[in-house]
Design a protein around this motif. Sequence first.
Motif, mmCIF file in Angstrom:
data_model
loop_
_atom_site.group_PDB
_atom_site.id
_atom_site.type_symbol
_atom_site.label_atom_id
_atom_site.label_comp_id
_atom_site.label_asym_id
_atom_site.label_seq_id
_atom_site.Cartn_x
_atom_site.Cartn_y
_atom_site.Cartn_z
ATOM 1 N N ARG A 177 3.741 -2.526 -12.202
ATOM 2 C CA ARG A 177 3.327 -2.142 -10.844
ATOM 3 C C ARG A 177 2.102 -2.940 -10.393
ATOM 4 O O ARG A 177 2.001 -3.354 -9.268
ATOM 5 N N GLY A 186 10.758 4.739 -3.205
ATOM 6 C CA GLY A 186 10.129 4.730 -4.528
ATOM 7 C C GLY A 186 10.518 3.530 -5.370
ATOM 8 O O GLY A 186 10.087 3.404 -6.509
ATOM 9 N N HIS A 220 11.861 -4.239 2.793
ATOM 10 C CA HIS A 220 10.515 -3.655 2.923
ATOM 11 C C HIS A 220 9.902 -3.979 4.299
ATOM 12 O O HIS A 220 9.004 -3.274 4.753
ATOM 13 N N TRP A 247 11.067 -0.770 -6.117
ATOM 14 C CA TRP A 247 10.134 -1.851 -6.341
ATOM 15 C C TRP A 247 9.496 -2.354 -5.061
ATOM 16 O O TRP A 247 10.110 -2.358 -3.997
ATOM 17 N N SER A 248 8.265 -2.829 -5.192
ATOM 18 C CA SER A 248 7.572 -3.516 -4.102
ATOM 19 C C SER A 248 8.148 -4.926 -3.963
ATOM 20 O O SER A 248 8.930 -5.380 -4.818
ATOM 21 N N ARG A 264 3.120 -2.787 -1.856
ATOM 22 C CA ARG A 264 3.521 -1.452 -1.406
ATOM 23 C C ARG A 264 4.911 -1.112 -1.947
ATOM 24 O O ARG A 264 5.870 -1.862 -1.739
ATOM 25 N N PRO A 265 5.034 0.007 -2.658
ATOM 26 C CA PRO A 265 6.351 0.396 -3.173
ATOM 27 C C PRO A 265 7.323 0.650 -2.018
ATOM 28 O O PRO A 265 6.916 0.969 -0.894
ATOM 29 N N GLN A 306 7.158 -6.881 -6.974
ATOM 30 C CA GLN A 306 7.943 -6.522 -8.153
ATOM 31 C C GLN A 306 9.336 -7.157 -8.104
ATOM 32 O O GLN A 306 9.848 -7.597 -9.130
ATOM 33 N N CYS A 307 9.949 -7.190 -6.917
ATOM 34 C CA CYS A 307 11.261 -7.852 -6.780
ATOM 35 C C CYS A 307 11.140 -9.316 -7.195
ATOM 36 O O CYS A 307 11.963 -9.825 -7.971
#
Length: 187
Positions: free
Chosen positions: A111, A43, A179, A45-46, A38-39, A49-50
């Motif tokens: 992504r 908006g 997050h 990084w998820s 989930r981003p 992604q981190c």
Amino acid sequence: MAGINQQTLLDSLEEQVERHLQEAVRVFQNLPESTLLRPASDGGWSIAQCLDHLNSYGHYYLPQLEKGLAQSTSPGGTFKGTWLGRYFTRMMDPQTGTRKYKAFKDYTPERALDASAVVAEFIRQQEVLLRYLARARTADLNAVRIPVSIFRWVRLKLGDVLQFLMAHNERHLQQALRHLRPVVQVP
């Protein structure tokens, strides 16, 4: 600027890696794929992604650390960082580097990721980093030079690179953990 006892520095770095490893196992390893992908609400990084961004740095630096550690067989006493190493570390440290930076192209995560594989790779890399920190106890953190990922012609002392990596990991782990904070709705 005065130096720091090499063993004291390595103790501190080891504690950080242990904390990062435990956090990854405790917090991220069992999260559902939907949460990991989930981003961010802004908006950004998820979580995956981190961690993938950190993995990309690990893919570069871990082999470099291994090569550097193989070159040094005598431990140093006091580590004295360079001004450039301190600059890079302060820039990435969440306490002192509050400015946002755009990731270099080679280190920008996709992504669409296999989130479980990303978390597993991050855990694996932290375990490797712990082994390298143990090996660094018999190396001279001043003598070994490691090429910087974004400017390979720039070579920093092993101690500077290790401190930078810890600060960079801490920065993006904090980003990933944000997050999971509950979102407060304002009426």
